[in-house]
Design a protein around this motif. Structure first.
Motif, PDB file in Angstrom:
ATOM      1  N   GLY A 102     -49.851 -67.715 -10.237  1.00  0.00           N
ATOM      2  CA  GLY A 102     -50.903 -67.637  -9.243  1.00  0.00           C
ATOM      3  C   GLY A 102     -51.881 -66.501  -9.452  1.00  0.00           C
ATOM      4  O   GLY A 102     -52.727 -66.257  -8.591  1.00  0.00           O
ATOM      5  N   ARG A 103     -51.771 -65.822 -10.602  1.00  0.00           N
ATOM      6  CA  ARG A 103     -52.613 -64.641 -10.828  1.00  0.00           C
ATOM      7  C   ARG A 103     -53.678 -64.845 -11.903  1.00  0.00           C
ATOM      8  O   ARG A 103     -54.411 -63.916 -12.221  1.00  0.00           O
ATOM      9  N   GLY A 104     -53.734 -66.054 -12.490  1.00  0.00           N
ATOM     10  CA  GLY A 104     -54.712 -66.300 -13.531  1.00  0.00           C
ATOM     11  C   GLY A 104     -55.678 -67.400 -13.134  1.00  0.00           C
ATOM     12  O   GLY A 104     -55.415 -68.187 -12.221  1.00  0.00           O
ATOM     13  N   PRO A 105     -56.797 -67.495 -13.822  1.00  0.00           N
ATOM     14  CA  PRO A 105     -57.814 -68.499 -13.451  1.00  0.00           C
ATOM     15  C   PRO A 105     -57.569 -69.836 -14.123  1.00  0.00           C
ATOM     16  O   PRO A 105     -57.170 -69.913 -15.279  1.00  0.00           O
ATOM     17  N   PRO A 256     -47.487 -76.015  -0.817  1.00  0.00           N
ATOM     18  CA  PRO A 256     -47.283 -75.245  -2.062  1.00  0.00           C
ATOM     19  C   PRO A 256     -47.496 -73.741  -1.882  1.00  0.00           C
ATOM     20  O   PRO A 256     -48.340 -73.137  -2.538  1.00  0.00           O
ATOM     21  N   SER A 257     -46.744 -73.167  -0.954  1.00  0.00           N
ATOM     22  CA  SER A 257     -46.802 -71.710  -0.808  1.00  0.00           C
ATOM     23  C   SER A 257     -46.047 -71.069  -1.939  1.00  0.00           C
ATOM     24  O   SER A 257     -45.209 -71.702  -2.583  1.00  0.00           O
ATOM     25  N   TYR A 258     -46.313 -69.798  -2.205  1.00  0.00           N
ATOM     26  CA  TYR A 258     -45.654 -69.109  -3.315  1.00  0.00           C
ATOM     27  C   TYR A 258     -45.202 -67.739  -2.842  1.00  0.00           C
ATOM     28  O   TYR A 258     -45.993 -66.897  -2.453  1.00  0.00           O
ATOM     29  N   LEU A 259     -43.866 -67.523  -2.885  1.00  0.00           N
ATOM     30  CA  LEU A 259     -43.292 -66.241  -2.483  1.00  0.00           C
ATOM     31  C   LEU A 259     -43.776 -65.837  -1.106  1.00  0.00           C
ATOM     32  O   LEU A 259     -44.233 -64.717  -0.886  1.00  0.00           O
TER      33      LEU A 259
END
Length: 259
Positions: A102-105, A256-259
């Motif tokens: 979730g940290r890249g484009p 689709p939540s993440y952490l």
């Protein structure tokens, strides 16, 4: 003290296989369970709250091995070094994929991270096979080879995958749930499947541990008298934290939540 140390070692090792087997197995089957970007995010969100806590059990196993059975730890880790390298590499690659997704484009970055999760999960699962096959075939301090290593690796990976399917059937919704449920089967509930594969996953580390005879390589009495009571105090806290995590995230994943 030796008996308590052995019980703690077995408890942490089986706990890792049963708990971490859920997120490893789900990660192994990510391409099957999630066909699109949103579905893959849903699958990852199903085990994202658990994987770090599950890995603590492996760290605890290594800690008990180093502190309470130092001679065994030295011989085992030195002899099995060629197997430990891919296992640890797969572990790192998988976690990097999970943290970086979730940290890249862009979709290409997410696809790359998904590939890291899948490849890392498969690498860890397959690496456990030869590591367990060594003690079971009478060569605990050297990597197992030949047909025994191949069959053990495939059987262990299959158990992880089946356990992941049971976990996915408990956690997912929508189309990913349907795919997991299709392979789990319609006889019995998802909990029965998850519990059954959990019991099966607890067997290999117990058999391998018994074949190693760790009691013969235990630390001296003074060391055990210091470490074992400390572990007995810490262990309930670890179990309580794990139980809290599973209770807090017991509901099915719907977005689709993440952490």
């Amino acid at each position: 003290m030796e008996t308590l140390a052995l019980a703690l070692l077995a408890f942490f090792a089986t706990g890792y296989f049963v708990l971490a087997g859920a997120d490893l197995g789900t990660g192994m089957l990510l391409p099957y369970l999630g066909r699109g970007d949103r579905e893959r995010r849903l699958v990852i969100a199903s085990f994202a709250p658990f994987f770090l806590g599950n890995e603590v059990w492996l760290i605890a196993t290594a800690g008990v091995l180093v502190g309470c059975f130092p001679d065994l730890e030295g011989e085992l880790l030195t002899g099995q070094f060629p197997v430990l390298v891919p296992l640890l590499t797969g572990w790192i690659v998988r976690d990097l994929g999970l943290w970086s997704r979730g940290r890249g484009p862009g979709p290409r970055w997410r696809a790359l991270c998904d590939g890291a999760v899948v490849c890392g999960s498969w690498t860890v699962a397959l690496a456990w096979g030869p590591l367990l096959a060594g003690p079971l075939t009478g060569t605990p301090y050297a990597p197992a080879g030949g047909l025994a290593a191949v069959l053990t690796a495939l059987a262990t990976a299959a158990l992880f995958a089946a356990h992941g399917l049971g976990f996915a059937a408990l956690r997912l919704t929508g189309a990913p749930y349907g795919r997991a449920r299709r392979l789990v089967g319609r006889t019995g509930g998802s909990w029965q499947s998850f519990a059954f594969t959990g019991v099966l996953l607890a067997v290999p580390p117990l058999l391998a541990g018994a074949a190693l005879s760790p009691a013969e390589a235990s630390a001296d009495g003074a060391t055990l008298a210091l470490l074992v009571p400390t572990l007995l105090v810490v262990t309930p806290l670890l179990v309580a934290a794990q139980a809290w995590t599973w209770w807090t995230f017991r509901h099915r994943v719907t977005r689709p939540s993440y952490l």
